[in-house]
Design an enzyme around this catalytic site. Structure first.
Site, PDB file in Angstrom:
ATOM      1  CB  CYS A 125       3.286  -2.765  -7.580  1.00 16.31           C
ATOM      2  SG  CYS A 125       1.505  -2.731  -7.782  1.00 16.31           S
ATOM      3  CD  GLU A 152      -2.983  -0.539  -0.122  1.00 16.82           C
ATOM      4  OE1 GLU A 152      -3.509  -1.459  -0.767  1.00 16.82           O
ATOM      5  OE2 GLU A 152      -3.105   0.664  -0.448  1.00 16.82           O
ATOM      6  CB  SER A 153       1.577   3.735  -2.624  1.00 16.26           C
ATOM      7  OG  SER A 153       0.219   3.947  -2.930  1.00 16.26           O
ATOM      8  NE  ARG A 205      -2.669   4.409  -4.408  1.00 19.59           N
ATOM      9  CZ  ARG A 205      -3.203   4.403  -3.190  1.00 19.59           C
ATOM     10  NH1 ARG A 205      -3.714   5.496  -2.682  1.00 19.59           N
ATOM     11  NH2 ARG A 205      -3.240   3.290  -2.497  1.00 19.59           N
ATOM     12  CD  GLU A 242       7.487  -8.439  -6.484  1.00 21.37           C
ATOM     13  OE1 GLU A 242       7.965  -7.972  -7.535  1.00 21.37           O
ATOM     14  OE2 GLU A 242       6.440  -8.002  -5.963  1.00 21.37           O
ATOM     15  CG  HIS A 247       3.853  -7.472  -8.104  1.00 16.13           C
ATOM     16  ND1 HIS A 247       4.227  -6.960  -6.885  1.00 16.13           N
ATOM     17  CD2 HIS A 247       2.654  -6.918  -8.389  1.00 16.13           C
ATOM     18  CE1 HIS A 247       3.296  -6.138  -6.440  1.00 16.13           C
ATOM     19  NE2 HIS A 247       2.330  -6.095  -7.340  1.00 16.13           N
TER      20      HIS A 247
HETATM   21  N1  GLN Z   1      -2.937  -0.589  -5.261  1.00 18.86           N
HETATM   22  C1  GLN Z   1      -1.758  -0.419  -4.460  1.00 18.86           C
HETATM   23  C2  GLN Z   1      -1.475   1.066  -4.205  1.00 18.86           C
HETATM   24  O1  GLN Z   1      -2.027   1.881  -4.873  1.00 18.86           O
HETATM   25  C3  GLN Z   1      -0.555  -1.054  -5.136  1.00 18.86           C
HETATM   26  C4  GLN Z   1      -0.786  -2.540  -5.284  1.00 18.86           C
HETATM   27  C5  GLN Z   1       0.457  -3.352  -5.258  1.00 18.86           C
HETATM   28  O2  GLN Z   1       1.539  -2.890  -4.860  1.00 18.86           O
HETATM   29  N2  GLN Z   1       0.331  -4.594  -5.622  1.00 18.86           N
HETATM   30  O3  GLN Z   1      -0.732   1.389  -3.334  1.00 18.86           O
END
Ligand code: GLN
Length: 199
Positions: free
Chosen positions: A86, A55-56, A113, A179, A177
């Site tokens: 992400c 979660e950013s 986002r 990873e 991702h």
């Molecule tokens: N939706 C998340 C965000 O806006 C990011 C999702 C993710 O890192 N997989 O922070």
């Protein structure tokens, strides 16, 4: 020489990043020591940094509160490589178009986002990436799109005509991702190749 890779570990898919950078090093015959960056004082000893998804909002708030944000900026200013995936890319961007995110302003892009719509919250795509000679299996999870690309950033890949991977100096940012797959080529491109070129 052993490379020290720091995974910013305040929230998100940290364990997957630790495993992936170890796997990437092993596949290249490169010794890697992984540090989890939870407090200030760890990142300055790292040759490379990884910024996980998650979660950013939470990640950006915590790295600022813990004094890690400035250390990430100093790492980038020293030209040392960073792979931001992400939410990590959202945090590194110039503009997350969301007041709850305190961006680092390291990647000259604006992002949107959760840009790929609800029914497509998660999907996979075989992605053509600049610098790779065959498609990369990219996993997207509530992924951001890159909306606006500034003069300092180079687009490396697109999905539905929207940029999803960029490079800005020592930083590679992906909406997806890397990873979560066994394919280590994005790690190689973003971290190991620049470090080898520098050695
Ligand atoms: N939706 C998340 C965000 O806006 C990011 C999702 C993710 O890192 N997989 O922070």
């Amino acid at each position: 020489m052993t490379i020290t890779a720091g995974v910013v570990a305040v929230q998100g898919d940290v364990a997957e990043h630790v495993a992936a950078v170890e796997r990437a090093g092993a596949s290249l015959g490169q010794e890697v020591r992984v540090e989890e960056v939870r407090t200030a004082g760890v990142a300055p000893d790292c040759d490379a940094l990884l910024m996980p998804g998650g979660e950013s909002t939470t990640i950006s708030r915590t790295i600022h509160r813990e004094g890690i944000a400035d250390e990430i900026r100093e790492h980038a200013a020293a030209g040392k490589p960073i792979l931001a995936t992400c939410a990590g890319l959202i945090v590194c961007s110039r503009d997350a178009r969301d007041d709850r995110v305190e961006e680092l302003g390291l990647v000259d892009v604006a992002v949107e986002r959760n840009a790929f719509g609800r029914q497509k919250d998660s999907f996979e795509a075989a992605l053509d990436v600049t610098g790779l000679d065959s498609p990369f299996p990219a996993v997207f999870i509530r992924a951001p799109a890159i909306d606006e690309v500034g003069a300092d950033a180079e687009v490396l890949a697109t999905v539905q005509d929207r940029p999803v991977a960029v490079r800005d100096g020592p930083i590679v940012g992906t909406s997806f991702h890397p990873e979560l797959t066994d394919d280590s080529r994005i790690h190689d491109l973003a971290l190991f190749e620049p470090l080898a070129a520098d050695a």
